[in-house]
Design a protein around this motif. Structure first.
Motif, short mmCIF file in Angstrom:
data_model
loop_
_atom_site.label_atom_id
_atom_site.label_comp_id
_atom_site.label_asym_id
_atom_site.label_seq_id
_atom_site.Cartn_x
_atom_site.Cartn_y
_atom_site.Cartn_z
N TRP A 38 2.37 4.71 14.20
CA TRP A 38 1.37 3.82 15.12
C TRP A 38 1.81 3.22 16.22
O TRP A 38 2.83 2.84 17.23
N ASP A 55 -8.88 5.58 -1.32
CA ASP A 55 -9.51 3.77 -1.53
C ASP A 55 -10.66 4.34 -1.98
O ASP A 55 -11.30 5.39 -2.38
N HIS A 84 -3.59 8.61 1.13
CA HIS A 84 -2.86 7.75 2.21
C HIS A 84 -1.47 6.69 1.47
O HIS A 84 -1.89 6.64 0.20
N ARG A 113 2.82 -6.64 11.33
CA ARG A 113 2.68 -5.10 10.88
C ARG A 113 0.69 -5.83 10.60
O ARG A 113 0.51 -6.66 9.74
N ARG A 169 -9.44 -1.95 8.83
CA ARG A 169 -9.99 -1.23 7.82
C ARG A 169 -11.11 -0.99 8.18
O ARG A 169 -11.70 -2.55 7.31
N LEU A 175 -8.67 3.04 10.43
CA LEU A 175 -8.20 1.94 10.11
C LEU A 175 -7.40 1.90 12.16
O LEU A 175 -7.65 2.95 12.77
N HIS A 205 -2.76 7.19 -2.53
CA HIS A 205 -4.01 6.04 -3.27
C HIS A 205 -5.19 7.32 -2.46
O HIS A 205 -4.80 7.47 -1.04
N MET A 212 -3.59 -4.33 10.99
CA MET A 212 -4.31 -3.04 10.56
C MET A 212 -5.72 -3.91 9.96
O MET A 212 -5.86 -4.41 9.13
N GLU A 246 0.53 -0.87 -0.28
CA GLU A 246 -0.35 -0.27 -0.52
C GLU A 246 1.07 1.64 0.21
O GLU A 246 0.46 2.27 0.11
C1 SIN Z 1 -4.42 1.66 3.24
O1 SIN Z 1 -3.81 1.77 1.86
O2 SIN Z 1 -6.08 1.87 3.71
C2 SIN Z 1 -4.07 0.53 4.57
C3 SIN Z 1 -2.76 1.49 5.03
C4 SIN Z 1 -2.29 1.62 6.14
O3 SIN Z 1 -2.32 0.24 5.95
O4 SIN Z 1 -1.47 2.16 7.19
#
Ligand code: SIN
Length: 301
Positions: free
Chosen positions: A262, A129, A277, A288, A292, A142, A127, A290, A123
């Motif tokens: 983070w 989303d 982002h 890692r 979302r 997120l 971009h 995450m 990522e």
């Molecule tokens: C994303 O691109 O939505 C993920 C962002 C992230 O993992 O920090």
């Protein structure tokens, strides 16, 4: 003509009038229930005084909503949310999306980005989303489940400032342009031709204005991104590529950005209409993870 206006034009040295004006507008508002610690010139603030794990009264939520529109991305630390609490918080902004291409977490509305020594972060490209949807996401929440000891920051870039700081002749040149956003430009690359065609029926290429107007704040902003925008309508391929490259480069200008380090149970809430982002890919082979959740948005205009 368009390319001449665009190329070689970067944020000028010296006074940043556009940034200053936007910042003054943001700082003009005041908050009683939450404390905001701004991160970038016009984007991003850490929020104190909000419990996202179920203890958010309407008055505090109303302040969060106001801060969200102004700062465009908010960060909350120490929020050990359950999946249910995560969904409940996001639902206060609207109906939730399901992502057709990314892996789910604890429910269909949760996208899980899970990286380790076998799965590398991809990522790390600017971009917004799901801009390939006819109605791209309003925003996302997120949450960090597991974070590397070092690295894995996420950067956000303010597309209102990116537009505002364009030279006037460039603003004129891009006015009225539309661009095509296509899932096949990214997710489609890993699919069989058969699957791509199947999904294309459901998600046809979406044409959006290059400069959109935020539906709530009324701000004009650049809406074009390197992952999903395939071309500018009506331009030949070479010109379209040159215009897109010049506009994509706006997101990478540090003056428009903030960067978040983070911790486990940190939460980011961003306005997907007005920011892009970029998740740094600098932590392999560490873990890692995450989660979302994204909120349904409206058609860009
Ligand atoms: C994303 O691109 O939505 C993920 C962002 C992230 O993992 O920090």
């Amino acid at each position: 003509m368009i390319v001449e206006a665009l190329t070689g034009k970067r944020l000028p040295h010296g006074r940043r009038e556009g940034l200053r004006t936007l910042q003054e507008e943001i700082y003009a508002d005041s908050f009683e229930r939450i404390v905001l610690r701004p991160l970038g010139a016009t984007i991003g603030a850490e929020v104190e005084g909000a419990d996202l794990c179920g203890g958010l009264d309407d008055a505090t939520f109303a302040e969060i909503e106001r801060a969200f529109l102004a700062y465009k991305v908010l960060f909350f630390r120490g929020q050990p949310m359950s999946a249910r609490q995560h969904l409940d918080f996001a639902r206060r902004f609207g109906e939730l999306e399901e992502h057709p291409f990314l892996p789910s977490g604890d429910s269909e509305e949760v996208v899980r980005f899970s990286k380790d020594e076998n799965t590398v972060g991809i990522e790390n490209m600017w971009h917004s989303d799901v801009s390939w949807r006819l109605e791209p996401a309003l925003g996302s929440v997120l949450r960090a489940r597991e974070v590397p000891a070092v690295g894995g920051d996420t950067l956000f870039s303010d597309m209102v400032a990116a537009y505002e700081c364009l030279p006037e002749d460039v603003k004129e040149a891009v006015e009225g342009m539309t661009a095509v956003h296509d899932f096949a430009h990214n997710f489609g690359l890993a699919m069989s031709a058969e699957d791509r065609e199947k999904f294309r029926e459901q998600y046809p290429p979406a044409e959006h204005p290059v400069v959109r107007t935020h539906p709530v704040t009324g701000k004009r902003l650049l809406y074009i991104n390197a992952i999903f925008t395939s071309h500018i309508v009506g331009l030949d391929r070479e010109t379209s590529d040159a215009v897109m490259d010049a506009l994509f480069a706006q997101a990478a200008i540090p003056e428009f950005q903030c960067r978040f380090r983070w911790e486990r149970d940190s939460v980011a809430l961003w306005d997907n209409r007005s920011v892009q982002h970029y998740a740094t890919n600098d932590y392999w082979p560490q873990v890692r993870v995450m989660d979302r959740v994204s909120i349904v948005g409206d058609r860009p205009r």
